[in-house]
Design a protein around this motif. Structure first.
Motif, PDB file in Angstrom:
ATOM      1  N   UNK A   5      -7.454  -2.035  -5.892  1.00  0.00           N
ATOM      2  CA  UNK A   5      -7.721  -2.199  -4.471  1.00  0.00           C
ATOM      3  C   UNK A   5      -8.943  -3.096  -4.285  1.00  0.00           C
ATOM      4  N   UNK A   6      -8.957  -3.790  -3.154  1.00  0.00           N
ATOM      5  CA  UNK A   6      -9.990  -4.780  -2.874  1.00  0.00           C
ATOM      6  C   UNK A   6     -11.378  -4.151  -2.807  1.00  0.00           C
ATOM      7  N   UNK A   7     -11.491  -2.965  -2.251  1.00  0.00           N
ATOM      8  CA  UNK A   7     -12.771  -2.270  -2.119  1.00  0.00           C
ATOM      9  C   UNK A   7     -12.487  -0.790  -1.881  1.00  0.00           C
ATOM     10  N   UNK A   8     -13.487   0.075  -2.058  1.00  0.00           N
ATOM     11  CA  UNK A   8     -13.276   1.501  -1.745  1.00  0.00           C
ATOM     12  C   UNK A   8     -12.872   1.724  -0.296  1.00  0.00           C
ATOM     13  N   UNK A   9     -13.416   0.898   0.571  1.00  0.00           N
ATOM     14  CA  UNK A   9     -13.093   1.040   1.990  1.00  0.00           C
ATOM     15  C   UNK A   9     -11.624   0.740   2.241  1.00  0.00           C
ATOM     16  N   UNK A  10     -11.103  -0.355   1.654  1.00  0.00           N
ATOM     17  CA  UNK A  10      -9.704  -0.711   1.857  1.00  0.00           C
ATOM     18  C   UNK A  10      -8.764   0.207   1.093  1.00  0.00           C
ATOM     19  N   UNK A  11      -9.294   0.969   0.135  1.00  0.00           N
ATOM     20  CA  UNK A  11      -8.482   2.002  -0.521  1.00  0.00           C
ATOM     21  C   UNK A  11      -8.455   3.278   0.300  1.00  0.00           C
ATOM     22  N   UNK A  12      -9.206   3.296   1.396  1.00  0.00           N
ATOM     23  CA  UNK A  12      -9.237   4.458   2.279  1.00  0.00           C
ATOM     24  C   UNK A  12     -10.088   5.598   1.761  1.00  0.00           C
ATOM     25  N   UNK A  13     -11.009   5.309   0.845  1.00  0.00           N
ATOM     26  CA  UNK A  13     -11.842   6.356   0.244  1.00  0.00           C
ATOM     27  C   UNK A  13     -12.970   6.743   1.205  1.00  0.00           C
ATOM     28  N   UNK A  14     -13.105   8.045   1.466  1.00  0.00           N
ATOM     29  CA  UNK A  14     -14.110   8.515   2.427  1.00  0.00           C
ATOM     30  C   UNK A  14     -15.364   9.057   1.767  1.00  0.00           C
ATOM     31  N   UNK A  15     -15.290   9.424   0.521  1.00  0.00           N
ATOM     32  CA  UNK A  15     -16.453   9.999  -0.160  1.00  0.00           C
ATOM     33  C   UNK A  15     -16.588   9.395  -1.553  1.00  0.00           C
ATOM     34  N   UNK A  28       0.850  -1.199   0.000  1.00  0.00           N
ATOM     35  CA  UNK A  28       0.000   0.000   0.000  1.00  0.00           C
ATOM     36  C   UNK A  28       0.884   1.246   0.000  1.00  0.00           C
ATOM     37  N   UNK A  29       1.204   1.733  -1.188  1.00  0.00           N
ATOM     38  CA  UNK A  29       1.984   2.975  -1.306  1.00  0.00           C
ATOM     39  C   UNK A  29       3.246   2.907  -0.452  1.00  0.00           C
ATOM     40  N   UNK A  30       3.858   1.723  -0.480  1.00  0.00           N
ATOM     41  CA  UNK A  30       5.097   1.545   0.265  1.00  0.00           C
ATOM     42  C   UNK A  30       4.905   1.145   1.706  1.00  0.00           C
ATOM     43  N   UNK A  31       3.663   0.939   2.172  1.00  0.00           N
ATOM     44  CA  UNK A  31       3.401   0.550   3.560  1.00  0.00           C
ATOM     45  C   UNK A  31       2.660  -0.779   3.585  1.00  0.00           C
ATOM     46  N   UNK A  32       2.543  -1.342   4.767  1.00  0.00           N
ATOM     47  CA  UNK A  32       1.828  -2.604   4.912  1.00  0.00           C
ATOM     48  C   UNK A  32       2.674  -3.794   4.491  1.00  0.00           C
ATOM     49  N   UNK A  33       2.073  -4.993   4.562  1.00  0.00           N
ATOM     50  CA  UNK A  33       2.756  -6.226   4.229  1.00  0.00           C
ATOM     51  C   UNK A  33       1.994  -6.955   3.131  1.00  0.00           C
ATOM     52  N   UNK A  34       2.748  -7.675   2.292  1.00  0.00           N
ATOM     53  CA  UNK A  34       2.109  -8.490   1.262  1.00  0.00           C
ATOM     54  C   UNK A  34       1.352  -9.648   1.910  1.00  0.00           C
ATOM     55  N   UNK A  92      -1.567  -9.168   3.304  1.00  0.00           N
ATOM     56  CA  UNK A  92      -2.439  -8.564   4.312  1.00  0.00           C
ATOM     57  C   UNK A  92      -3.103  -7.335   3.699  1.00  0.00           C
ATOM     58  N   UNK A  93      -4.455  -7.360   3.629  1.00  0.00           N
ATOM     59  CA  UNK A  93      -5.190  -6.253   3.019  1.00  0.00           C
ATOM     60  C   UNK A  93      -5.256  -5.021   3.910  1.00  0.00           C
ATOM     61  N   UNK A  94      -4.914  -5.164   5.184  1.00  0.00           N
ATOM     62  CA  UNK A  94      -4.949  -4.037   6.121  1.00  0.00           C
ATOM     63  C   UNK A  94      -3.577  -3.376   6.187  1.00  0.00           C
ATOM     64  N   UNK A  95      -3.583  -2.058   6.104  1.00  0.00           N
ATOM     65  CA  UNK A  95      -2.346  -1.277   6.166  1.00  0.00           C
ATOM     66  C   UNK A  95      -2.597  -0.045   7.030  1.00  0.00           C
ATOM     67  N   UNK A 147     -13.092  -2.156   7.669  1.00  0.00           N
ATOM     68  CA  UNK A 147     -13.528  -2.755   6.393  1.00  0.00           C
ATOM     69  C   UNK A 147     -13.710  -4.265   6.533  1.00  0.00           C
ATOM     70  N   UNK A 148     -14.651  -4.776   5.764  1.00  0.00           N
ATOM     71  CA  UNK A 148     -14.882  -6.218   5.699  1.00  0.00           C
ATOM     72  C   UNK A 148     -14.044  -6.821   4.574  1.00  0.00           C
ATOM     73  N   UNK A 149     -13.308  -7.882   4.889  1.00  0.00           N
ATOM     74  CA  UNK A 149     -12.523  -8.565   3.865  1.00  0.00           C
ATOM     75  C   UNK A 149     -13.402  -9.388   2.931  1.00  0.00           C
TER      76      UNK A 149
END
Length: 700
Positions: free
Chosen positions: A498-508, A463-469, A471-474, A482-484
């Motif tokens: 991205x898996x979903x808008x929620x896991x992409x961190x989209x707020x609107x 995720x933009x250089x963060x998180x682990x492969x 794992x969908x959570x970063x 978010x629900x996996x």
């Protein structure tokens, strides 16, 4: 016999307007020899002169009601027309509407996929249980009336399959699922709720069982009746046309079912809703297609019931046919006039077929081909979707556009070629072997047309250089709840999926955007060249998968279309070869045994084998709140292609092996041996005659 008449057997007579034709036979008029083996002749039966031979060729109608307008259909073409309609109906319901409605039925009646899989298998289970007995007893019976019964059962099965909609009440959907961050209220508890709606599973199973009862006579007795009624060189053409309609049926079912799913499920109650098709809670009117199929199948009951037991001219056609039955010691019993009339003869009749090595090899070759075709018919859309980054609906459309027309064209072309060149049994088997070799060579297209995986956050890219492969959570979405298990892919402005808008961190979400777009996405990185800067200003992520950079799709579709044609070009010829290599009175039972093997070894395990193979290439599974693994979200494209090629090559190799063995084991009868045609009132055994080489080709 007079030389000018060619091959003519006085035991058969041309048809006439009268319901039955009688011809007195005397020893001086009919010379019938029963051959039990090469060079061995048994005593010649001498029927008493005062007892006429009777063949039930009659006009089209019911009893004495035989209007002239019906006689226009009292021929092979008229029967083929109604046979095609019934085959089309069967394909629409069983392989079209049922498959496209399964996901809707799962949601509406709260059924697990394992249970709906049982619904799909119920048709094959019913077919296997009844096929042998229906084909055994129906061989000497009134085949068109059996098809009238098949029409009734198909209509009844379709009606019962739709009944749960009318008895389960109004559909109530829950609150809207929130797909943005933070997803408040999206966390579900781990509990196993049960509902009375799941009891409708047994109604669906009953409907499928009845559809299986209706489908049994169609491909056994119906095919044998067509082969009875037309000359040898035309049989493959007629059968190919009939089989092609059964292939087109699923295409019609998918198109019809897809359009009907755009109608709200409770439209018949006058209900409307504010939700749209894009809403996960939307359910379409799956039941309308089954009501239409009930009307279509029921409308064929009367036409089939009016056909006579044998079409006019059947006796004359049978008299001119040359036997191509494989010669083995176990086939002599079938020349007995009373053989096959009692249930006690069933084990012996079945044993005769199982001891026919040519028939068994051909039947096993169709089973291995069925394993491939059903597997690809089930999972080809998934393969296209994952390999080329397409939506599931567009992938299903492309799969249908390639698979269905290719299969139908192959069935017809195979029948036309065999009919055009008037191939005898061994040459038909050689033609089928050639088609299997060509389709095997083209199967390797899966390896060359494969595509690599596109960047996917948390799976193949961080995720933009963060998180682990893996794992969908970063850190960018850890507070979004978010629900996996809610898979709604979006493509970020950085070109990463991205898996979903929620896991992409989209707020609107952007209002009234098509496709749906999102802003304020904390996980998306900088804009890449594949997304223009002007376009990226309006959104940070948009619904759907990222556009693939793989350009192999046109090549894959073209080669796969040709592969499908060659594969199905062998279908009709193999069926014709099976009808030729067995005794004439066992053709229906032979088809019954063949279809049992096709289902037990092909259509039933095919989707299972392909499913396990595709699951082995999964890289991201859905794990719910209870820790139970569900569906696979992401696959390794390269591994998937290699696995599918391995299965295809293995099955094609077995097909080639069985076809080769059939060719080497086949022993044709002595040249010029007439067929054995049996009906309830007349039996004509093998008659040595001078063959008409202008009409029949023999193997060397």
């Amino acid at each position: 016999m007079e030389e000018a008449r060619g091959i003519d057997n006085p035991a058969f007579v041309p048809s006439s307007p009268s319901p039955r034709r009688h011809l007195p036979a005397s020893p001086t008029e009919v010379d019938v020899s029963v051959l039990s083996g090469p060079g061995e002749e048994l005593p010649r039966p001498q029927p008493p002169p005062e007892q006429p031979l009777e063949l039930e060729e009659g006009p089209c109608g019911w009893g004495r009601f035989t209007p002239d307008c019906l006689q226009r259909c009292n021929n092979p073409k008229g029967f083929l027309f109604h046979y095609c309609l019934l085959a089309l109906t069967q394909g629409i319901v069983v392989n079209g509407l049922v498959n496209i409605s399964i996901s809707t039925i799962e949601k509406r009646y709260e059924l697990k996929s394992s249970l709906t899989g049982l619904v799909s298998s119920s048709y094959d289970i019913s077919f296997c249980l009844l096929s042998l007995f229906v084909s055994f007893f129906g061989e000497r019976g009134h085949k068109p009336r059996w098809l009238a019964f098949a029409s009734f059962m198909m209509g009844l099965g379709s009606l019962i399959f739709s009944l749960p909609h009318f008895t389960s009440g109004e559909y109530h959907f829950g609150s809207k699922f929130e797909d943005t961050c933070p997803a408040t209220g999206n966390i579900s508890n781990c509990k196993d709720d049960t509902s009375n709606l799941s009891n409708y599973l047994y109604v669906f199973i009953l409907g499928q069982l009845l559809l299986g009862v209706g489908g049994t006579p169609l491909y056994t007795l119906g095919t044998a009746f067509i082969d009875d009624s037309v000359p040898t060189h035309k049989s493959s053409l007629y059968i190919g046309i009939g089989f092609s309609m059964s292939v087109l049926g699923p295409a019609v079912g998918y198109v019809l079912g897809g359009q009907l799913l755009k109608i709200y499920i409770d439209a018949d109650m006058g209900k409307s809703t504010f939700i749209t098709e894009d809403d996960p809670r939307w359910l379409g009117a799956w039941w309308i297609g089954f009501i239409l199929s009930w009307f279509l199948a029921s409308s064929l009951i009367l036409p089939f019931s009016c056909f006579p037991k044998h079409l006019p001219g059947t006796a004359e056609i049978q008299a001119g046919k040359i036997s191509q039955t494989h010669q083995n010691e176990s086939g002599t019993k079938t020349t007995d006039e009373n053989f096959g009339k009692s249930i006690k003869d069933f084990p012996a009749a079945l044993q005769i077929l199982l001891r026919n090595p040519v028939f068994m090899c051909l039947a096993l070759s169709t089973a291995t081909e069925a394993l491939i075709t059903t597997g690809f018919a089930t999972f080809l859309p998934k393969f296209i979707e994952n390999q080329f980054g397409l939506s599931s609906s567009f992938a299903a459309t492309l799969g249908g556009v390639v698979l269905i027309p290719g299969a139908a064209l192959g069935q017809v072309l195979g029948g036309v070629i065999v009919s055009k060149f008037k191939m005898a049994c061994k040459n038909i088997m050689k033609f089928s072997l050639l088609m299997a070799v060509l389709s095997l060579a083209l199967s390797f297209i899966f390896i060359f047309a494969k595509c690599g995986n596109e960047p996917f956050a948390g799976v193949s890219e961080a995720y933009n250089g963060t998180g682990e492969l893996g794992n969908l959570t970063a850190p960018c979405n850890v507070n979004c709840n978010c629900l996996d298990s809610f898979y709604y892919p979006v493509c970020g402005r950085d070109g990463v999926q991205y898996f979903s808008p929620c896991l992409a961190g989209c707020k609107n979400s952007v209002p009234n955007s098509q496709p749906k777009a999102y802003n304020n996405c904390s996980c998306t990185g900088r804009t890449k060249q594949m997304v223009s800067s002007a376009e990226s200003l309006s959104f940070e992520a948009k619904a759907g998968k990222c556009e693939t950079r793989c350009t192999n799709l046109p090549v894959f579709l073209g080669f796969f279309f040709v592969t499908v044609i060659f594969t199905f070009m062998a279908g009709t010829p193999v069926t014709v070869a099976i009808l030729r290599c067995v005794n004439d009175c066992q053709r229906s039972l032979a088809l019954g045994v063949q279809f049992v093997l096709v289902r037990l070894l092909g259509t039933i395990p095919g989707p299972i084998v392909f499913g396990f193979a595709i699951d082995s290439s999964c890289t991201l599974w859905d794990i719910n709140q209870c820790g139970i693994r569900g569906a696979c979200w992401i696959y390794d494209n390269a591994r998937m292609a290699v696995v599918l090629v391995g299965i295809s090559v293995g099955c094609k190799a077995l097909t080639i092996l069985f076809n080769t063995l059939a060719i080497f084991l086949y022993k044709p009868p002595p040249s010029g041996t007439n067929v054995t045609f049996q009906s309830e009132n007349v039996v004509v055994a093998s008659v040595p005659v001078e063959p008409d080489y202008s009409k029949t080709r023999h193997d060397g």
